[in-house]
Design a protein around this motif. Structure first.
Motif, PDB file in Angstrom:
ATOM      1  N   LEU A  64       0.857  -1.180   0.000  1.00 48.55           N
ATOM      2  CA  LEU A  64       0.000   0.000   0.000  1.00 48.55           C
ATOM      3  C   LEU A  64       0.892   1.228   0.000  1.00 48.55           C
ATOM      4  CD1 LEU A  64      -2.999   1.023   0.404  1.00 48.55           C
ATOM      5  CD2 LEU A  64      -2.427   1.158   2.816  1.00 48.55           C
ATOM      6  N   VAL A  65       0.666   2.138  -0.945  1.00 48.98           N
ATOM      7  CA  VAL A  65       1.421   3.388  -1.001  1.00 48.98           C
ATOM      8  C   VAL A  65       0.436   4.550  -0.985  1.00 48.98           C
ATOM      9  CG1 VAL A  65       3.422   2.455  -2.190  1.00 48.98           C
ATOM     10  CG2 VAL A  65       1.549   3.375  -3.510  1.00 48.98           C
ATOM     11  N   GLN A  66       0.890   5.656  -0.411  1.00 47.71           N
ATOM     12  CA  GLN A  66       0.051   6.852  -0.318  1.00 47.71           C
ATOM     13  C   GLN A  66       0.916   8.065  -0.624  1.00 47.71           C
ATOM     14  OE1 GLN A  66      -2.286   7.296   3.299  1.00 47.71           O
ATOM     15  NE2 GLN A  66      -1.689   9.432   3.389  1.00 47.71           N
ATOM     16  N   SER A  67       0.399   8.950  -1.450  1.00 55.10           N
ATOM     17  CA  SER A  67       1.135  10.178  -1.760  1.00 55.10           C
ATOM     18  C   SER A  67       1.012  11.155  -0.599  1.00 55.10           C
ATOM     19  CB  SER A  67       0.578  10.811  -3.037  1.00 55.10           C
ATOM     20  OG  SER A  67      -0.762  11.206  -2.840  1.00 55.10           O
ATOM     21  N   GLU A  68       1.921  12.107  -0.542  1.00 55.34           N
ATOM     22  CA  GLU A  68       1.870  13.132   0.502  1.00 55.34           C
ATOM     23  C   GLU A  68       0.806  14.179   0.201  1.00 55.34           C
ATOM     24  OE1 GLU A  68       5.780  14.697   0.976  1.00 55.34           O
ATOM     25  OE2 GLU A  68       6.540  12.823   1.812  1.00 55.34           O
ATOM     26  N   LYS A  69       0.474  14.327  -1.075  1.00 53.87           N
ATOM     27  CA  LYS A  69      -0.585  15.239  -1.496  1.00 53.87           C
ATOM     28  C   LYS A  69      -1.265  14.615  -2.701  1.00 53.87           C
ATOM     29  CE  LYS A  69       2.502  17.856  -4.426  1.00 53.87           C
ATOM     30  NZ  LYS A  69       3.069  19.101  -4.798  1.00 53.87           N
ATOM     31  N   CYS A  70      -2.329  15.190  -3.148  1.00 52.48           N
ATOM     32  CA  CYS A  70      -3.048  14.665  -4.296  1.00 52.48           C
ATOM     33  C   CYS A  70      -2.196  14.798  -5.560  1.00 52.48           C
ATOM     34  CB  CYS A  70      -4.363  15.420  -4.479  1.00 52.48           C
ATOM     35  SG  CYS A  70      -5.315  14.816  -5.889  1.00 52.48           S
ATOM     36  N   ILE A  71      -2.005  13.685  -6.239  1.00 50.75           N
ATOM     37  CA  ILE A  71      -1.353  13.699  -7.544  1.00 50.75           C
ATOM     38  C   ILE A  71      -2.205  12.876  -8.498  1.00 50.75           C
ATOM     39  CG2 ILE A  71       0.997  13.988  -6.637  1.00 50.75           C
ATOM     40  CD1 ILE A  71       1.462  11.019  -7.080  1.00 50.75           C
ATOM     41  N   GLN A  72      -2.039  13.119  -9.773  1.00 56.12           N
ATOM     42  CA  GLN A  72      -2.799  12.350 -10.751  1.00 56.12           C
ATOM     43  C   GLN A  72      -2.327  10.900 -10.740  1.00 56.12           C
ATOM     44  OE1 GLN A  72      -2.489  14.295 -14.534  1.00 56.12           O
ATOM     45  NE2 GLN A  72      -4.072  15.779 -14.010  1.00 56.12           N
ATOM     46  N   ILE A  73      -3.253  10.020 -11.008  1.00 55.19           N
ATOM     47  CA  ILE A  73      -2.950   8.598 -10.993  1.00 55.19           C
ATOM     48  C   ILE A  73      -1.863   8.255 -12.004  1.00 55.19           C
ATOM     49  CG2 ILE A  73      -3.897   6.317 -11.533  1.00 55.19           C
ATOM     50  CD1 ILE A  73      -6.484   7.252 -10.123  1.00 55.19           C
ATOM     51  N   ARG A  74      -1.941   8.822 -13.185  1.00 55.51           N
ATOM     52  CA  ARG A  74      -0.927   8.484 -14.200  1.00 55.51           C
ATOM     53  C   ARG A  74       0.473   8.929 -13.762  1.00 55.51           C
ATOM     54  NH1 ARG A  74      -3.937  12.259 -17.635  1.00 55.51           N
ATOM     55  NH2 ARG A  74      -2.882  14.250 -17.557  1.00 55.51           N
ATOM     56  N   THR A  75       0.552   9.982 -12.960  1.00 57.47           N
ATOM     57  CA  THR A  75       1.842  10.416 -12.425  1.00 57.47           C
ATOM     58  C   THR A  75       2.357   9.398 -11.419  1.00 57.47           C
ATOM     59  OG1 THR A  75       1.207  12.723 -12.722  1.00 57.47           O
ATOM     60  CG2 THR A  75       3.039  12.287 -11.212  1.00 57.47           C
ATOM     61  N   MET A  76       1.479   8.907 -10.566  1.00 52.12           N
ATOM     62  CA  MET A  76       1.878   7.903  -9.582  1.00 52.12           C
ATOM     63  C   MET A  76       2.284   6.608 -10.294  1.00 52.12           C
ATOM     64  SD  MET A  76      -0.160   6.412  -6.272  1.00 52.12           S
ATOM     65  CE  MET A  76       0.526   7.266  -4.867  1.00 52.12           C
ATOM     66  N   GLU A  77       1.523   6.214 -11.293  1.00 52.32           N
ATOM     67  CA  GLU A  77       1.865   5.005 -12.045  1.00 52.32           C
ATOM     68  C   GLU A  77       3.231   5.131 -12.707  1.00 52.32           C
ATOM     69  OE1 GLU A  77      -2.146   2.998 -13.756  1.00 52.32           O
ATOM     70  OE2 GLU A  77      -1.650   4.974 -14.570  1.00 52.32           O
ATOM     71  N   ALA A  78       3.510   6.308 -13.295  1.00 51.50           N
ATOM     72  CA  ALA A  78       4.778   6.536 -13.974  1.00 51.50           C
ATOM     73  C   ALA A  78       5.938   6.471 -12.986  1.00 51.50           C
ATOM     74  CB  ALA A  78       4.760   7.879 -14.681  1.00 51.50           C
ATOM     75  N   ASP A  79       5.674   6.825 -11.743  1.00 49.44           N
ATOM     76  CA  ASP A  79       6.692   6.775 -10.695  1.00 49.44           C
ATOM     77  C   ASP A  79       6.991   5.346 -10.254  1.00 49.44           C
ATOM     78  OD1 ASP A  79       8.438   8.330  -9.295  1.00 49.44           O
ATOM     79  OD2 ASP A  79       7.075   8.747  -7.650  1.00 49.44           O
TER      80      ASP A  79
END
Length: 83
Positions: A64-79
């Motif tokens: 389970l991962v959680q961003s520190e702030k709202c980011i777009q899903i495609r940005t998280m996937e690319a990461d």
């Protein structure tokens, strides 16, 4: 990132499904993404955070991962947040 290893696939799948249900209760979902044919990775975006959850079938592990702030899903996937 949090990671949990379970005893069996059945137990891992049950915990994975329950965790997704609990994540939905966090707040209003802005966006969501999962693979229709391989639903073992799910991303859910809220107004203040984005959460990713992955079930690793052979190892009976959930990450389970959680961003520190709202980011777009495609940005998280690319990461590529999952190891």
């Amino acid at each position: 990132m949090e990671e949990v290893k379970l005893k069996s696939y059945r137990e891992a799948f049950s915990v994975y499904k329950k965790t997704i249900d609990e994540i939905y209760r966090y707040g209003k979902v802005i966006d969501m993404n999962y693979d229709l044919y391989d639903w073992t990775v799910t991303y859910i975006q809220f107004k203040d955070i984005t959460i990713g959850i992955k079930l690793y079938r052979p190892q009976h592990t959930i990450q389970l991962v959680q961003s520190e702030k709202c980011i777009q899903i495609r940005t998280m996937e690319a990461d590529n947040p999952f190891s």
